[in-house]
Design an enzyme around this catalytic site. Structure first.
Site, PDB file in Angstrom:
ATOM      1  CG  ASN A 290      46.158  43.966  -7.717  1.00 23.46           C
ATOM      2  OD1 ASN A 290      47.224  43.886  -7.111  1.00 23.46           O
ATOM      3  ND2 ASN A 290      46.056  44.487  -8.929  1.00 23.46           N
TER       4      ASN A 290
ATOM      5  CE  LYS B   3      45.677  48.101  -8.592  1.00 25.26           C
ATOM      6  NZ  LYS B   3      45.189  49.020  -9.592  1.00 25.26           N
TER       7      LYS B   3
ATOM      8  CG  HIS C 221      47.080  44.292 -13.202  1.00 24.24           C
ATOM      9  ND1 HIS C 221      47.303  45.625 -13.428  1.00 24.24           N
ATOM     10  CD2 HIS C 221      45.979  44.220 -12.408  1.00 24.24           C
ATOM     11  CE1 HIS C 221      46.376  46.332 -12.780  1.00 24.24           C
ATOM     12  NE2 HIS C 221      45.550  45.498 -12.163  1.00 24.24           N
TER      13      HIS C 221
ATOM     14  CD  GLU D 139      47.963  49.069 -11.919  1.00 25.85           C
ATOM     15  OE1 GLU D 139      48.525  48.387 -11.046  1.00 25.85           O
ATOM     16  OE2 GLU D 139      46.883  49.675 -11.730  1.00 25.85           O
TER      17      GLU D 139
ATOM     18  CD  GLU E  39      41.662  44.155 -13.152  1.00 26.74           C
ATOM     19  OE1 GLU E  39      41.208  44.324 -12.018  1.00 26.74           O
ATOM     20  OE2 GLU E  39      42.860  44.291 -13.424  1.00 26.74           O
TER      21      GLU E  39
ATOM     22  N   GLY F  24      41.270  52.232 -10.813  1.00 25.46           N
ATOM     23  CA  GLY F  24      41.774  53.298  -9.954  1.00 25.46           C
ATOM     24  C   GLY F  24      41.221  54.672 -10.286  1.00 25.46           C
TER      25      GLY F  24
ATOM     26  CB  SER G  69      36.355  51.890  -9.920  1.00 24.23           C
ATOM     27  OG  SER G  69      37.488  52.650 -10.284  1.00 24.23           O
TER      28      SER G  69
HETATM   29  P1  PGA Z   1      40.826  49.323  -8.553  1.00 24.59           P
HETATM   30  O1  PGA Z   1      41.943  48.320  -9.166  1.00 24.59           O
HETATM   31  O2  PGA Z   1      39.788  48.491  -7.868  1.00 24.59           O
HETATM   32  O3  PGA Z   1      41.581  50.191  -7.604  1.00 24.59           O
HETATM   33  O4  PGA Z   1      40.255  50.092  -9.702  1.00 24.59           O
HETATM   34  C1  PGA Z   1      41.596  47.106  -9.773  1.00 24.59           C
HETATM   35  C2  PGA Z   1      42.825  46.379 -10.270  1.00 24.59           C
HETATM   36  O5  PGA Z   1      43.747  47.011 -10.777  1.00 24.59           O
HETATM   37  O6  PGA Z   1      42.910  45.134 -10.180  1.00 24.59           O
END
Ligand code: PGA
Length: 256
Positions: free
Chosen positions: A9, A11, A94, A96, A166, A172, A215
């Site tokens: 992803n 983003k 997601h 976010e 997630e 992140g 992460s």
């Molecule tokens: P990350 O993000 O691996 O940077 O923690 C995962 C995601 O948001 O899909």
């Protein structure tokens, strides 16, 4: 036997040179055939990515889609448009988007269905915040998010997609869930799907791919992939570099 997925992803990161470099690195790599690799770049780069990847087995998707196929919705992109650009997949729900765009469980369920209607495979993202985990509500939150899709799409259509667990506190932050914490929630999700209806739901639960995100890095991926109900990863930060993305894919292949 469930084929593992390693999905990147991106983003809102990327640029044309980065897409070109990444696609070239993936084309040159010896990618394990037993792992399904997916990349979710910003939709602006979908076509360029698809062109750069050529005939590779790596599939592309969008990070979101609108529920309608067309209409007066300024700024939005529909599933059919994503498909036309070379996308085969779509992320839905997601964290976010739930957080910054206020997407509700009901809207996420509609997007899951819209993706299927457009011929895309949806990945339903679910996960609790730290406050929800600390309050002991993690399982209830994830179950509620899953049930919204189960209730509107039905078990068979849910089974056409993929679920990504997630935990919001792990995204992140560098603070990944322990393999045990992740496995526990994946088991809860699979059990919920199994209990959803009859005979059919047992089969669907057994074949449903549930990937972990939050992460995931080359050095913690192998341990996560050894868990019985973890079928791969949705990777953010570590998917932006072809090298770390491919190392995570190799870990998934080793675990099969
Ligand atoms: P990350 O993000 O691996 O940077 O923690 C995962 C995601 O948001 O899909």
């Amino acid at each position: 036997m469930r084929q593992p997925i390693v999905a990147g992803n991106w983003k809102m990161y990327g640029s044309t040179p980065r897409v070109e470099q990444f696609a070239a690195a993936l084309n040159a790599a010896d990618v394990a055939a037993d792992v399904q690799l997916l990349v979710f770049p910003p939709v602006a780069y979908l076509h360029g990515f698809a062109t750069g990847l050529g005939v590779s087995d790596i599939e592309l998707g969008a990070q979101d889609l609108h529920v309608d196929q067309e209409g007066a919705f300024t700024g939005e992109v529909s599933g059919t448009m994503i498909a036309e650009l070379g996308g085969r997949w779509a992320l839905t729900g997601h964290s976010e988007r739930r957080r910054y765009q206020g997407e509700s469980d009901a809207l996420v369920a509609s997007k899951f269905l819209a993706a299927l209607d457009a011929g895309l495979t949806p990945i339903l993202c679910v996960g609790e915040t730290l406050a929800e985990r600390d309050a002991g509500d993690a399982a209830a939150v994830v179950t509620r998010q899953l049930d919204a899709v189960l209730e509107s799409a039905g078990i068979e259509r849910l089974g056409l997609g993929v679920v990504a667990y997630e935990p919001v506190w792990a995204i992140g932050t560098g603070q990944t869930a322990t393999p045990e914490q992740a496995q526990e929630m994946h088991r809860i999700i699979r059990d919920r799907v199994r209990a959803a209806s009859d005979e059919k739901s047992r089969e669907i639960a057994a074949s449903l791919r549930i990937v972990y995100g939050g992460s995931v890095k080359p050095d913690n991926a192998a341990e996560l992939f050894r868990q019985g109900d973890i079928d791969g990863a949705l990777v953010g930060g570590a998917s932006l570099e072809a090298d770390s993305f491919l190392r995570i894919a190799a870990a998934a292949s080793d675990a099969t």
